[in-house]
Motif scaffolding. Structure first.
Motif, mmCIF file in Angstrom:
data_model
loop_
_atom_site.group_PDB
_atom_site.id
_atom_site.type_symbol
_atom_site.label_atom_id
_atom_site.label_comp_id
_atom_site.label_asym_id
_atom_site.label_seq_id
_atom_site.Cartn_x
_atom_site.Cartn_y
_atom_site.Cartn_z
ATOM 1 N N ILE A 1 0.870 -1.267 0.046
ATOM 2 C CA ILE A 1 -0.035 0.148 0.099
ATOM 3 C C ILE A 1 0.999 1.366 -0.024
ATOM 4 C CG2 ILE A 1 -1.990 -0.873 0.974
ATOM 5 C CD1 ILE A 1 0.076 0.814 3.222
ATOM 6 N N THR A 2 1.922 1.242 -0.432
ATOM 7 C CA THR A 2 3.004 2.348 -0.076
ATOM 8 C C THR A 2 2.408 3.375 -1.216
ATOM 9 O OG1 THR A 2 4.861 0.483 -0.443
ATOM 10 C CG2 THR A 2 5.641 3.036 -0.624
ATOM 11 N N ARG A 3 2.073 3.334 -2.247
ATOM 12 C CA ARG A 3 1.486 4.478 -3.127
ATOM 13 C C ARG A 3 0.107 4.576 -2.803
ATOM 14 N NH1 ARG A 3 6.325 6.897 -2.651
ATOM 15 N NH2 ARG A 3 8.097 5.335 -3.141
ATOM 16 N N GLN A 4 -0.537 4.004 -2.119
ATOM 17 C CA GLN A 4 -2.039 4.099 -1.975
ATOM 18 C C GLN A 4 -2.254 5.293 -1.235
ATOM 19 O OE1 GLN A 4 -4.568 0.998 0.495
ATOM 20 N NE2 GLN A 4 -4.504 0.029 -1.592
ATOM 21 N N PRO A 5 -3.330 6.041 -1.593
ATOM 22 C CA PRO A 5 -3.790 7.062 -1.032
ATOM 23 C C PRO A 5 -4.466 6.838 0.273
ATOM 24 C CG PRO A 5 -5.503 6.749 -2.808
ATOM 25 C CD PRO A 5 -4.266 5.744 -2.804
ATOM 26 N N ILE A 6 -4.309 7.689 0.982
ATOM 27 C CA ILE A 6 -4.844 7.359 2.709
ATOM 28 C C ILE A 6 -6.335 7.019 2.679
ATOM 29 C CG2 ILE A 6 -5.569 10.153 2.978
ATOM 30 C CD1 ILE A 6 -4.739 9.639 5.860
ATOM 31 N N ASN A 7 -7.357 7.509 1.780
ATOM 32 C CA ASN A 7 -8.464 7.080 2.020
ATOM 33 C C ASN A 7 -8.867 5.893 1.333
ATOM 34 O OD1 ASN A 7 -8.010 7.855 -0.808
ATOM 35 N ND2 ASN A 7 -9.935 8.452 -1.489
ATOM 36 N N GLN A 8 -8.132 4.980 1.002
ATOM 37 C CA GLN A 8 -8.062 3.619 0.708
ATOM 38 C C GLN A 8 -7.637 2.667 1.604
ATOM 39 O OE1 GLN A 8 -6.895 3.100 -3.518
ATOM 40 N NE2 GLN A 8 -8.117 4.809 -4.248
ATOM 41 N N ARG A 9 -6.711 3.110 2.454
ATOM 42 C CA ARG A 9 -6.108 2.240 3.525
ATOM 43 C C ARG A 9 -6.866 1.765 4.629
ATOM 44 N NH1 ARG A 9 0.431 4.505 3.666
ATOM 45 N NH2 ARG A 9 0.540 4.994 1.653
ATOM 46 N N LYS A 10 -7.769 2.409 4.786
ATOM 47 C CA LYS A 10 -8.733 2.112 5.858
ATOM 48 C C LYS A 10 -7.924 1.953 7.263
ATOM 49 C CE LYS A 10 -12.353 -0.653 5.789
ATOM 50 N NZ LYS A 10 -13.031 -1.938 5.985
ATOM 51 N N VAL A 11 -7.357 3.321 7.495
ATOM 52 C CA VAL A 11 -6.919 3.385 8.739
ATOM 53 C C VAL A 11 -7.441 4.365 9.669
ATOM 54 C CG1 VAL A 11 -4.549 2.835 7.733
ATOM 55 C CG2 VAL A 11 -5.377 5.400 7.853
ATOM 56 N N GLY A 12 -7.779 4.347 10.920
ATOM 57 C CA GLY A 12 -8.217 5.100 12.017
ATOM 58 C C GLY A 12 -7.134 6.036 12.440
ATOM 59 N N PHE A 13 -7.259 7.364 12.379
ATOM 60 C CA PHE A 13 -5.932 8.106 13.050
ATOM 61 C C PHE A 13 -6.491 8.915 13.957
ATOM 62 C CE2 PHE A 13 -1.697 8.990 11.574
ATOM 63 C CZ PHE A 13 -1.474 10.109 12.357
ATOM 64 N N VAL A 14 -5.941 9.085 15.366
ATOM 65 C CA VAL A 14 -6.011 9.992 16.372
ATOM 66 C C VAL A 14 -4.809 10.695 16.751
ATOM 67 C CG1 VAL A 14 -6.497 9.989 18.839
ATOM 68 C CG2 VAL A 14 -7.559 8.281 17.337
ATOM 69 N N PHE A 15 -5.198 12.058 16.546
ATOM 70 C CA PHE A 15 -4.185 13.213 16.761
ATOM 71 C C PHE A 15 -4.037 13.587 18.180
ATOM 72 C CE2 PHE A 15 -5.772 13.506 12.514
ATOM 73 C CZ PHE A 15 -4.649 13.642 11.724
ATOM 74 N N GLN A 16 -3.029 13.983 18.464
ATOM 75 C CA GLN A 16 -2.809 14.599 19.712
ATOM 76 C C GLN A 16 -3.672 15.694 20.325
ATOM 77 O OE1 GLN A 16 1.250 16.027 20.842
ATOM 78 N NE2 GLN A 16 0.883 17.172 22.409
ATOM 79 N N HIS A 17 -3.909 16.691 19.420
ATOM 80 C CA HIS A 17 -4.991 17.645 19.666
ATOM 81 C C HIS A 17 -6.531 17.337 19.251
ATOM 82 C CE1 HIS A 17 -1.852 20.113 21.522
ATOM 83 N NE2 HIS A 17 -1.087 19.698 20.367
ATOM 84 N N TYR A 18 -7.122 16.187 19.109
ATOM 85 C CA TYR A 18 -8.390 15.656 19.090
ATOM 86 C C TYR A 18 -8.681 15.928 17.653
ATOM 87 C CZ TYR A 18 -7.635 17.212 23.975
ATOM 88 O OH TYR A 18 -7.238 17.541 25.068
ATOM 89 N N ALA A 19 -8.660 17.369 16.801
ATOM 90 C CA ALA A 19 -9.131 17.516 15.690
ATOM 91 C C ALA A 19 -10.490 17.345 15.349
ATOM 92 C CB ALA A 19 -8.287 17.015 14.780
ATOM 93 N N LEU A 20 -11.319 17.850 16.476
ATOM 94 C CA LEU A 20 -12.673 17.380 16.479
ATOM 95 C C LEU A 20 -13.469 18.559 15.825
ATOM 96 C CD1 LEU A 20 -13.412 16.098 20.138
ATOM 97 C CD2 LEU A 20 -13.238 14.836 18.198
ATOM 98 N N PHE A 21 -14.611 18.570 15.169
ATOM 99 C CA PHE A 21 -15.139 19.572 14.504
ATOM 100 C C PHE A 21 -15.943 20.295 15.851
ATOM 101 C CE2 PHE A 21 -14.855 16.271 11.337
ATOM 102 C CZ PHE A 21 -14.070 16.977 10.541
ATOM 103 N N LYS A 22 -15.670 21.557 15.940
ATOM 104 C CA LYS A 22 -16.221 22.437 16.857
ATOM 105 C C LYS A 22 -17.803 22.767 16.766
ATOM 106 C CE LYS A 22 -12.059 24.587 18.120
ATOM 107 N NZ LYS A 22 -11.289 25.957 18.222
#
Length: 356
Positions: free
Chosen positions: A66-87
């Motif tokens: 999946i080296t060149r596969q775009p992020i939306n096709q990898r089926k990963v969940g990503f959690v950032f340090q600063h939440y990145a929630l929609f206010k």
């Protein structure tokens, strides 16, 4: 195998962020990428996620390149340090976001989305706050929402970039226990970045220690702490005293502690502060005379700073408060310290035990 990384390297200008990384991360394991600032751990996580492209090498999920596969096709969940929630969205809508933006052909019905979101909110113990907004939640609650949102899209891999770094110590400790519980419930292949050794030791199944863009050691928490592969890992995995002694017939005696001058047979001892014992006298003859130069109570332990008379080196001991009180020591008092366990890095670049 879940994630395989082969000869991955990455440069930013002339800086080598990653140097030919080769790793296998087991399916269903919770893996910590641990290292000091600038070691390459976040860059490696972003390459796994698809947020960065490597300059060379490959990344595989379940045998698929999946080296060149775009992020939306990898089926990963990503959690950032600063939440990145929609206010502007409620907690419910934040968790449901990844499901609602799916193409119509793969988008679940509203009823299924509602059922899934409330199940996740129940799992993170926030179902009563579904109608609230992020501004109404504490930092720990926001991070749990961010985790629920990452899980809602049913990822193959969960990635967390210092997820508790923005929280205070008490909340961070509670959340890392909660993350371990959540992982044991879901068995989702997970990778998290941290520079906190205690966090990695408490939460992870597997620890990958990075330094200056290279992998130093991979192993279980017990392996990397009890059997560090080299001096860097030994020093990084908890506080350690480094001081000099003489080596004779593969033995190093505490009574032979000398100054750091160039001495034939001299070797450097690695000693954990909790592996030092203090006494007012020296009946065994194995103690080293020292002076108390500082002490500080830390919960049920006391951190004691010592100056070894013979070598003029500073040593730190960490002893039980009960033992410290029994000694009845004050600043500038004389004391003897005895090494209970120590190692030195020998001429073959392997560890040898200090013989008491």
């Amino acid at each position: 195998m879940s994630i395989t990384i082969e000869n991955v390297h990455k440069k930013f200008g002339s800086f080598d962020a990653l140097k030919n990384i080769n790793l296998t991360l087991e399916k269903g394991a919770l893996t910590a990428l641990l290292g000091p600032s600038g070691s390459g751990k976040t860059t490696l996580l972003r390459i796994i996620a698809g947020l960065e492209e490597p300059d060379g090498g490959s990344v595989h999920f379940f045998g698929e390149n999946i080296t060149r596969q775009p992020i939306n096709q990898r089926k990963v969940g990503f959690v950032f340090q600063h939440y990145a929630l929609f206010k502007h969205m409620t907690i419910f809508d934040n968790v449901a976001f990844g499901l609602n933006i799916r193409p119509r052909a793969t988008r679940p019905t509203k009823e299924i989305i509602k059922e899934k979101v409330f199940k996740l909110l129940s799992m993170v113990q926030l179902e009563s706050m579904a109608k609230r907004y992020p501004s109404e939640l504490s930092g720990g609650q926001k991070q749990r929402v961010a985790l629920a949102r990452a899980l809602a899209v049913e990822p193959r891999v969960l990635l967390l970039d210092e997820p508790f770094g923005a929280l205070d110590a008490k909340v961070r400790q509670e959340l890392r226990r909660w993350l371990r519980y959540l992982h044991d419930e879901t068995h989702l292949t997970s990778v998290f970045v941290t520079h906190d050794q205690e966090e990695a030791l408490e939460v992870a199944d597997q620890i990958v220690i990075l330094n200056q863009g290279a992998v130093e050691q991979v192993g279980s928490p017990e392996e990397v702490y009890d059997h560090p592969i080299n001096p860097f890992v030994y020093g990084f995995m908890g506080h350690v005293n480094l001081y000099h002694g003489r080596r004779h017939l593969e033995e190093t005696r505490a009574s032979d502690v000398t100054s750091a001058s160039n001495h034939a047979g001299q070797t450097q001892l690695f000693v954990r502060p909790h592996d030092i014992e203090l006494s007012r006298d020296n009946p065994s003859g194995k103690g080293v005379a020292a002076q108390v130069i500082s002490y500080k109570a830390l919960g049920n332990r006391v951190r004691v700073g010592l100056n070894a008379y013979q070598s003029n080196e500073t040593i730190e001991a960490n002893i039980e408060k009960k033992s410290w009180r029994a000694l009845n020591l004050e600043l500038n008092d004389n004391v003897y310290f005895t090494i209970l366990d120590a190692k030195y890095y020998n001429d073959e670049n392997t560890w040898s035990d200090y013989v008491i």
